[in-house]
Structures are given as C-alpha cells and as structure tokens.
Write an enzyme that holds these catalytic residues in place. Structure first.
Site, PDB file in Angstrom:
ATOM      1  N   LYS A 483       2.168   6.943   0.985  1.00  0.00           N
ATOM      2  CA  LYS A 483       0.699   6.988   1.043  1.00  0.00           C
ATOM      3  C   LYS A 483       0.126   5.965   0.073  1.00  0.00           C
ATOM      4  CE  LYS A 483       0.341   8.494   3.825  1.00  0.00           C
ATOM      5  NZ  LYS A 483       1.074   8.946   4.911  1.00  0.00           N
ATOM      6  N   LYS A 598      -2.337   1.962  13.621  1.00  0.00           N
ATOM      7  CA  LYS A 598      -2.172   3.415  13.711  1.00  0.00           C
ATOM      8  C   LYS A 598      -0.993   3.785  14.602  1.00  0.00           C
ATOM      9  CE  LYS A 598      -3.175   7.637  12.818  1.00  0.00           C
ATOM     10  NZ  LYS A 598      -2.668   8.124  11.541  1.00  0.00           N
TER      11      LYS A 598
END
Ligand code: F6R
Length: 603
Positions: A483, A598
């Site tokens: 992340k 994505k």
C-alpha cells in the site's frame, strides 16, 4: 453494490429514474431495471449490463401524468446477473427493489412455495414482494401488510415497493442498508441509496435510520418507527456529485477504507449462521477428493491468499500453498487432481491469474474463484465462485477488496474445518463470534485517524520502510508495504520479522523506518525480541500493538485484542490509513498513483 432510486411526481418518471441510476453507476452493477406506476398501470423494464441497454429498451416509453416509479442497479449476490434476477421483482400486482441481504429468505421462500407461490428468480429479494402480497390478501390493508412484511424480514435491507393495491404510494423501509428520501420545492419526492442520486433534484432530505419505514404520496412523506409515527428531520441537500460519490471523503481510497465495516457486514451476511458457516454457492460434493489447496493470485490478492494459507492449515488441517500467478505460469508446475485450485482476484480479469486458472482447469483440477466481480472472466471459467461483495473499488490501491477476500477465506477455512471435523463446536463458536465482531473492529475512529495523520509527517523521508510481522501478520506486513509504495512512491518492504537478522538488519539505522505489527495473540514475545534487535541498531520504530512497547519511537495502541483476526483487521486499517496520509502529505494522486492501472489485463 446495488443502487436504489424512486420518484413520485408529474415529471418524466423514466428519465428521472434512469438519471438517478446513472449517478449510482460508480458503485458498480451488472443489471438494471425500473418499474413505473401511472394511471393504475405498472410497466417494468430490465436489462443486463450497462444502463444504456435499459435506455435502449425504454426508448419508446414515456409518462405524461402524475405517477411513481422505482429503479435499481444490481450487483449480483444471490444468483447470476440475468434479467430474471434483476430488480424490480414482481408479484401478482406489486414490484419491489431491495439493497442488502435477507438472511431468512430461504425459510420464507419455502413457506411461500408451500402456500403455492411460484418464484421466478434466484434472489433473496423476491420473497419480499410475495410476502407483502400474501399479507395484503389476508389483511386487506396495504400499510399494515407492508409493516407485517418488514417485521418478518431478517438481515439488511433498503426497500421500495409499489403496488396496484395502493397506486398512489411508494412504501419504503430501511435497516442496515442506506436509504435517503427527499423532496424538491414543488413537493415531488425522490429516493436514493446515496446522496449522489438526489443531488440536483431534491432540495431537502431525510437520512433514514435503521428500523424506519413508511410511505410517500403526493401528500408528502409519512415516516414510522416501532409502529409510532416519527417526525421528519429534514436537512438541506448540498454538495456536488463527485464529493457525494466519495461520501464526503477526500479520496475514493479513503471512502473505501471507511466502507470496510459495511462491506464486511455484506460479506458475512447469510454465510455466518449461529452455529455454522454456510455457502449457498458450494454444493455437497465441493470438497470430495480434495486433500490439498493451492492458491494463486497477484499483488494484494496474493497477500490475502498468503494470509489465508495459514488459516487453511491451522483451522482446516489441509496442506496449502500459495503461488504468484506470473511465476506459476512458467514454472512447469506439477498439479495433482486432489488439489483444489483457488484463484483470488478483485477484478476477475487479471491476465496472469486467468492464465494460471486455465492451466489448472486443463490439468483437471477443481477450481474455485474468490472474486469481487460477478460474470468476470475468472468467475465464468471457475467451477465454483465465492463473491467477496466489496462493491466497486475505485481507488487503485486496493483496500476493501483485500479485507473481504481475507474474510471469505477465513470463513472458507472454517467451512472446510466443519466438513472435515477438524474443529470443535466450541472453537467454531468462538470463531463465529469473532467474525461477527470484525465489522466493529474496522470502524475508523476520528481520534485514530487524527493520530496517524499527525504521525505521518515523521515518515516522509528516510531510506526505506520495513513492515515486519510474524505468522498471519507477515502477509499483512507485505500488504502494508505494498500500500505504502503504491501511493507514496517510497521504498517499502514487508518482511517476516524473524528473517531480519538473516540480512536486512544490515540496513538498520535511524533513517530506516520499521513498522512493527505486534499482536498480543500471535507470538508476541518473538516479534518483541525481533523489534528490540532493530531498536538496538537505532532503527526508527513505529509499533502497532495493544501492549505498550517502551522501545518504540512511535506507538499506535490497538483496541481489539480478543482474537488474532480482530488484531489482523484492526492493524490492516491502521496500515491503510498510514499509507494514505503519507501519500497526501507528499502531494501524490492517492486514487490514481503513477504507473498503475486498476485492472491488469496484460501479462
Ligand atoms: C494493489 C492492487 C494490485 C492487485 C493486483 C491483482 O493495491 O490492487 O496489486 O491486487 O493487480 O488484481 P486483481 O485482484 O484484480 O486480480
């Protein structure tokens, strides 16, 4: 995630409903439908795929008088995305749209079928309309019939119902799923499952509370709670559409972090019963002949798979291994038919995962997809699918998809443990209690977010981050580091804490940031001594733990330490917010970080 709209007034009903649905498109859907009641006649249209298909079907239809309508975009949970499963669902003389999950739908369906009702769809929603009509036939009072229907339902719902039995009204009910009702200056009434559908139309709105129900007509909004009439707490509707889509958050990623409590509730709904785990999607033969599990995925989905391989071995006592799909494809893997091949994917379109799945199928393995997008390529190809029900994920850095993947596989490990009888009743009960607690565990308190925001300013430089953890918390460390690097562009690694001394500890100095995941319930003393070793080499330590740790430079105290998985999910949220706040301070594009897409549909 599904979307709901409704309208009462004299304007073009179809256009208003379709416009409202378009504003909810960002939530993701695989079919859409509307039902319109004008001059005692109901017209209904449904289409799978995008809204343009519904528009095409309705292009010759328009209304000219006062009327009312309800509309829905469906994200499949029970049953495939087909027209029959799309909402609105029809009884004999009524239509219903519904968001959420009716937990007791199977028993209601059986009772209704026994009384002669014929069901058209595979959805849980259809029971609502039949139950209403059955009650109406008995009571002959639409409001009382609706009230009785709502009382019978268990689970989460936002419901709109129209009926020829009372053609001037829309009946509504809300419990656990969002629903907003509003009006404009003319007195026309609008419904939406999110602000976004009402902006530019309603001027004042009521955010319905759980347990609210009632009806709307040309005379206004009539709201009830516990059989008592309730006052209307109207608020002006302000804001623009994009911020409404972000639910008031600065970024989609932030919204998705905050949404985790809700979507994890959806993930477990109907699957976690009082004394067992149940997956309608898996049949009795599902586990026959299986003695090993191989999990295959990419990126975040790989990390969730790695975490869950610990659970499969521990709970279900089944040999489990995890492979990165791009590696698996070319290693000439040996596959045996007693292996359940599990692919994990948010998008269901990741090229490497899809190819690995094809290889497993070709080798004759039984396959299972853990996926967020029904009807995606991976879902279509797999023998079995468990949908994660996270709703559409817009932030490129995956958050709620990871959370729901872990949840599904935790439940799956218990499901297999039940089947193989490797878990005692008491232990299963403890796990079920723990699962039910998770939606609370991941709620973000303002004070926590504020603390991480303040801390983040100390972590903008340095020569790297090591996220460290042991056991299940090692994959969580991998995910925390992923992340951070995705959205901050800082170098971060996830590492098993016990491995640091086998090389990486050479990097330790005050400019090396260690993010230490120190759960109370999983090898606390071991990780503590690993962190002490780093502290002795002057690494800057941010410890995340329920237990105070004196050697930490910074400390985030966790609150939920009743179960290892509570600790896991709470620490997951903390690492997500830490990455977000560092990225914000660095001025990066949180939702669309550089170089990333994505959905990775190329090798
Ligand atoms: C990271 C991230 C990616 C994906 C990976 C696999 O935040 O989102 O690492 O997890 O590209 O994608 P899916 O899960 O769609 O197969």
């Amino acid at each position: 995630m599904c979307g709901i709209v409704g309208y009462i007034g004299k304007d073009a009903i179809k256009d208003i409903l379709v416009d409202g649905l378009r504003e909810l498109e960002y939530r993701g859907y695989d079919s859409a439908g509307i039902a319109i009641l004008e001059e005692d006649e109901i017209q209904s249209f449904k289409a799978i795929g995008k809204l343009k298909n519904l528009e095409e079907k309705t292009k010759d239809f328009s209304t000219h008088h006062f009327g009312l309508g309800i509309g829905h975009t469906r994200w499949a949970t029970h049953g495939k995305p087909t027209e029959l499963n799309a909402h609105p669902h029809l009884g004999e003389f009524s239509y219903v749209v519904h968001n959420g999950i009716i937990e007791n739908y199977q028993e209601l369906k059986k009772e209704l079928q026994a009384s002669g009702v014929h069901f058209l769809s595979q959805t849980d929603t259809e029971v609502i309309v039949h139950l209403f009509e059955k009650n109406y036939k008995e009571i002959n009072d639409p409001m009382a019939a609706f009230e009785k229907t709502v009382e019978t339902l268990e689970g989460a719902y936002a419901i709109l119902l129209i009926t020829k039995a009372d053609p001037q009204k829309i009946y509504f009910a809300k419990n656990g799923s969002p629903m907003i009702v509003g009006n404009d200056a003319k007195g026309d009434i609008y419904f939406g499952s999110s602000d976004a559908a009402l902006i530019g139309k309603a001027t004042e709105v009521i955010y319905l509370a759980d347990g609210d129900y009632g009806y709307t007509s040309a005379d206004g909004i009539f709201l009830y709670h516990d059989k008592e009439k309730k006052g209307l707490n109207k608020k002006p509707l302000i804001g623009d559409k994009v911020s409404a889509q972000k639910n008031g958050h600065r970024f989609f990623m932030e919204k998705e972090i905050y949404e985790q409590s809700e979507v994890l509730g959806d993930t477990i709904m109907g699957r976690v019963l009082d004394d067992q785990i149940k997956f309608d999607e898996l049949d009795a033969n599902f586990f026959d002949g299986i003695s090993e599990i191989k999990i295959c995925a990419c990126g975040t989905s790989y990390n969730s798979g790695l975490a869950c391989s610990y659970l499969f071995e521990r709970q279900a006592k089944i040999k489990s291994s995890v492979e990165i799909a791009s590696e698996f494809r070319y290693k000439e893997p040996l596959m045996s038919k007693d292996t359940l091949f599990v692919v994990i994917s948010q998008s269901g379109e990741t090229a490497d995962t899809l190819e690995a799945l094809k290889m497993a199928k070709k080798a004759g393995l039984k396959t299972l997809a853990i996926c967020n997008v029904d009807n995606s390529s991976i879902v279509r190809l797999s023998d079995y699918t468990l949908l994660t029900r996270a709703g559409i994920e817009k932030g490129v850095a995956s958050t709620k998809a990871f959370a729901t993947q872990v949840m599904v596989m935790w439940m799956l490990s218990l499901y297999i443990a039940q089947h193989k009888k490797t878990i005692s009743e008491k232990a299963l009960q403890d796990e079920i209690d723990a699962i039910r607690h998770i939606p609370t565990t991941v709620m973000v308190e303002d004070a926590l977010h504020e603390k991480i925001k303040r801390l983040s300013k100390r972590y903008l430089h340095g020569h790297g981050f090591f996220f460290i953890g042991r056991d299940l918390f090692f994959p969580l460390a991998l995910e925390g580091a992923l992340k951070l690097k995705e959205i901050s562009y800082l170098h971060a690694e996830g590492y098993p804490a016990g491995e640091m001394k086998h090389g990486p500890i050479a990097l330790a100095d005050s400019e090396l940031f260690t993010i230490a995941l120190m759960p109370k319930n999983v090898h606390y003393d071991k990780i503590k001594s690993n962190v002490e070793e780093l502290s002795a080499r002057d690494s800057t330590i941010l410890a995340i733990s329920p237990l105070a740790f004196d050697l930490a430079d910074d400390f985030i105290k966790t609150q939920h330490d009743n179960h290892p998985m509570s600790e896991f999910f709470e620490m997951m949220v903390i690492t997500q917010i830490l990455a977000l706040e560092i990225s914000v301070r660095l001025g990066n594009d949180v939702d669309m970080p550089r170089n990333l897409a994505k959905s990775v549909t190329v090798e």
